[in-house]
Design a protein around this motif. Structure first.
Motif, short mmCIF file in Angstrom:
data_model
loop_
_atom_site.label_atom_id
_atom_site.label_comp_id
_atom_site.label_asym_id
_atom_site.label_seq_id
_atom_site.Cartn_x
_atom_site.Cartn_y
_atom_site.Cartn_z
N LYS A 6 0.83 -1.20 0.00
CA LYS A 6 0.00 0.00 0.00
C LYS A 6 0.86 1.25 0.00
N LYS A 7 1.96 1.21 0.76
CA LYS A 7 2.87 2.36 0.83
C LYS A 7 3.45 2.67 -0.54
N TYR A 8 3.87 1.64 -1.28
CA TYR A 8 4.49 1.87 -2.58
C TYR A 8 3.49 2.31 -3.63
N ARG A 9 2.21 1.98 -3.42
CA ARG A 9 1.20 2.41 -4.38
C ARG A 9 0.87 3.89 -4.22
N GLN A 10 1.32 4.52 -3.12
CA GLN A 10 1.02 5.92 -2.90
C GLN A 10 1.93 6.85 -3.70
N GLN A 11 2.93 6.29 -4.37
CA GLN A 11 3.83 7.11 -5.16
C GLN A 11 4.20 6.36 -6.44
N GLN A 12 4.65 7.09 -7.42
CA GLN A 12 5.13 6.44 -8.63
C GLN A 12 6.31 5.55 -8.26
N GLN A 99 9.94 2.81 -18.49
CA GLN A 99 10.12 1.36 -18.66
C GLN A 99 10.75 1.06 -20.02
N GLY A 100 10.38 1.84 -21.02
CA GLY A 100 11.01 1.69 -22.33
C GLY A 100 12.50 1.97 -22.28
N VAL A 101 12.88 2.97 -21.50
CA VAL A 101 14.30 3.28 -21.31
C VAL A 101 15.02 2.08 -20.69
N LEU A 219 8.97 -3.65 -11.22
CA LEU A 219 8.42 -2.91 -10.08
C LEU A 219 7.51 -1.77 -10.53
N MET A 220 7.81 -1.21 -11.67
CA MET A 220 7.05 -0.06 -12.13
C MET A 220 5.63 -0.42 -12.56
N PHE A 221 5.31 -1.71 -12.66
CA PHE A 221 3.94 -2.12 -12.96
C PHE A 221 3.05 -2.00 -11.72
N ILE A 222 3.66 -1.87 -10.53
CA ILE A 222 2.87 -1.78 -9.30
C ILE A 222 2.05 -0.51 -9.28
N GLN A 223 2.62 0.58 -9.77
CA GLN A 223 1.94 1.87 -9.76
C GLN A 223 2.00 2.50 -11.14
N GLN A 224 0.87 2.92 -11.66
CA GLN A 224 0.83 3.56 -12.97
C GLN A 224 1.59 4.88 -12.94
N GLU A 225 2.51 5.07 -13.87
CA GLU A 225 3.26 6.31 -13.93
C GLU A 225 2.39 7.41 -14.58
N THR A 226 2.61 8.64 -14.14
CA THR A 226 1.77 9.75 -14.63
C THR A 226 2.57 10.82 -15.36
N ASP A 227 3.90 10.74 -15.35
CA ASP A 227 4.66 11.77 -16.08
C ASP A 227 5.89 11.17 -16.71
#
Length: 227
Positions: A6-12, A99-101, A219-227
């Motif tokens: 839950k903590k990690y979902r609160q941020q990108q 993620q592409g990078v 790991l980046m699939f856990i939270q959707q990136e916004t920028d």
């Protein structure tokens, strides 16, 4: 475990300490790899390459000058490539441009593992290029500016935050300092492991860096990136 998730979902996730930890381990390993096994070139610390390039120029050693100039130019191109990917793919809903990078970096570093020592110049160029993409794409940890492939800025920022904490007793600055010092420690750990792995796995050691970057990618699939 549920609270941690839950903590990690609160941020990108690209901004989280967890992702930065794997990127920093990889960054330290890459620098040790190029310096110890690819002819004494720094993949990440381009300041060192500038010093060695300038020395070679003034000594009239054209071959050594090229040896250090190519990684410098490759690093600059890597920054441009990362910005190009951000511009072209930032609206892609499949995977985020960061993620592409990482996928591009993983592919380049995996290829480097197959390159013999006679291709050290090209190998160093590819590693420097990929490092630049990483440092351009991932520039924050817990909201603080940082670099995952070099330490000088992190040392300055960490000590600045620590001094501010000692003067104000504001625990936010202590957390900031600990984040920076943690990143520096992980970078050093990655470099140390790189030296150990080189003795056993030789030029294939760079593939451990690929594995660390793959974890960051996932790991980046856990939270959707916004920028």
């Amino acid at each position: 475990m549920r609270q941690l998730f839950k903590k990690y979902r609160q941020q990108q996730m690209s901004d989280s300490f967890l992702t930065a930890a794997f990127l920093s381990l990889s960054g330290g390993l890459q620098d040790a790899y190029t310096y110890l096994s690819r002819g004494g070139v720094f993949a990440n610390a381009q300041t060192g390459n500038i010093v060695l390039f300038s020395h070679s120029v003034f000594e009239g050693n054209r071959q050594d000058a090229i040896h250090y100039l190519i990684p410098l130019l490759s690093f600059a191109l890597g920054v441009a490539a990362a910005e190009g990917m951000r511009y072209l793919f930032q609206k892609n809903r499949g995977i985020h441009w960061r993620q592409g990078v990482l996928l591009c970096e993983i592919g380049l570093l995996f290829f480097v593992g197959f390159m013999p020592e006679s291709y050290n110049l090209a190998a160093n160029a590819l590693v420097s290029f990929s490092c630049a993409m990483q440092v351009q794409a991932f520039r924050k940890v817990n909201g603080y500016s940082f670099a995952s492939t070099m330490c000088i800025g992190n040392i300055r920022s960490g000590m600045d935050a620590l001094c501010t904490y000692l003067g104000t007793k504001n625990t936010e600055y202590l957390r900031k300092a600990l984040a920076y010092f943690g990143i520096i420690l992980l970078f050093a750990l990655g470099a140390g492991l790189g030296g150990v792995f080189l003795k056993r796995f030789g030029l294939y050691t760079i593939w451990f860096s690929c594995a660390l970057l793959l974890i960051g990618f996932l790991l980046m699939f856990i939270q959707q990136e916004t920028d």
